[in-house]
Design an enzyme around this catalytic site. Sequence first.
Site, PDB file in Angstrom:
ATOM      1  N   GLU A  28      39.167  34.183  39.730  1.00 44.99           N
ATOM      2  CA  GLU A  28      40.358  34.858  40.247  1.00 44.99           C
ATOM      3  C   GLU A  28      40.836  34.201  41.546  1.00 44.99           C
ATOM      4  O   GLU A  28      40.178  33.328  42.102  1.00 44.99           O
ATOM      5  CB  GLU A  28      40.056  36.337  40.529  1.00 44.99           C
ATOM      6  CG  GLU A  28      40.556  37.305  39.462  1.00 44.99           C
ATOM      7  CD  GLU A  28      42.069  37.528  39.553  1.00 44.99           C
ATOM      8  OE1 GLU A  28      42.756  36.825  40.321  1.00 44.99           O
ATOM      9  OE2 GLU A  28      42.563  38.404  38.826  1.00 44.99           O
ATOM     10  N   ASP A 206      48.360  40.073  34.995  1.00 47.21           N
ATOM     11  CA  ASP A 206      47.300  39.988  35.998  1.00 47.21           C
ATOM     12  C   ASP A 206      47.869  39.330  37.257  1.00 47.21           C
ATOM     13  O   ASP A 206      48.879  39.767  37.776  1.00 47.21           O
ATOM     14  CB  ASP A 206      46.112  39.225  35.410  1.00 47.21           C
ATOM     15  CG  ASP A 206      44.791  39.550  36.083  1.00 47.21           C
ATOM     16  OD1 ASP A 206      44.789  39.783  37.304  1.00 47.21           O
ATOM     17  OD2 ASP A 206      43.752  39.544  35.412  1.00 47.21           O
TER      18      ASP A 206
END
Length: 301
Positions: A28, A206
């Site tokens: 991430e 996301d």
Amino acid sequence: MNTDDSEPAIADEVDLERVADTAAHTGEGPLWHADEKRLYWVDIPAGRLYRYDPSTGRNETAYETDGTPLGGYTIEADGALLVFTHGAIERFVPGADTTERVATVDAKTRFNDVIADPEGRVFAGTMPGETALGDLYRIDRDGSAELVMPSVDIPNGMGFSADESTFYFTESEARRIDAYDYDRSTGAISDRRTFVGVPADDGVPDGLTVDATGHVWSARWNGNRVVRYDPAGRPRDAIELPARKVSSVTFGGSAYEDLYLTTALTDGDRTTEGTGAGALFRVPDVGVRGRPEFRSRIATE
């Protein structure tokens, strides 16, 4: 996918490179550190902050927690990093052995996605827990925190329009990217409206970034791709990846010409999650340019 020749588009054929094959559980938060000419990114549950050097091809661990998930980080104005765990915000100087606590937030769960605003504040989301949804906080430059949006079903990717008047915010489980009016002088956000609604068969929105033309790039968890939207919220381009869970996206390189993408390997099985699940990818010279992300300035004055 580009449907309008007048719109700035990505290259007709992109060269997707797997630059770090770490098999991260939840890769991430990629951010380009212009001072170092390297890309940082995290594996959230591992509590690990990675650093990729495109000049050498080396990906290394720059920082690791004591086992606490590392939900996000920002780059400070002086080049240090702020790392966000579970209510704790700590300053990390690359190469140092220790961190310094600069702020604490009374959050129920760990931080998830975070972003610095044009004035050096930080917007920080927290994950839903067993009994409550997530929240969005704003951490001001003096280290104080304000709850600006309660009960969010996974607060996620954020960004600012090219003219800095609009704040983009992803609510993943609602399958929506919203736009808000943003007041740079106060950090206030207002007048929520839907920028993009994501169909159920197109994965979960996301992480995101905004390029130099004001187009919004949204990563697709369980969608195998990243989608680029024009400022009106219309899809213009997409890049497919060999990973189901594409988690976030950013630009890097000397002119922000390269696109970097993180992915996740949550079940440990690439036969189901994709051959590139958990890897860091790069598209060199993607055809459009990004812009530097804003830097935080928390508790520095």
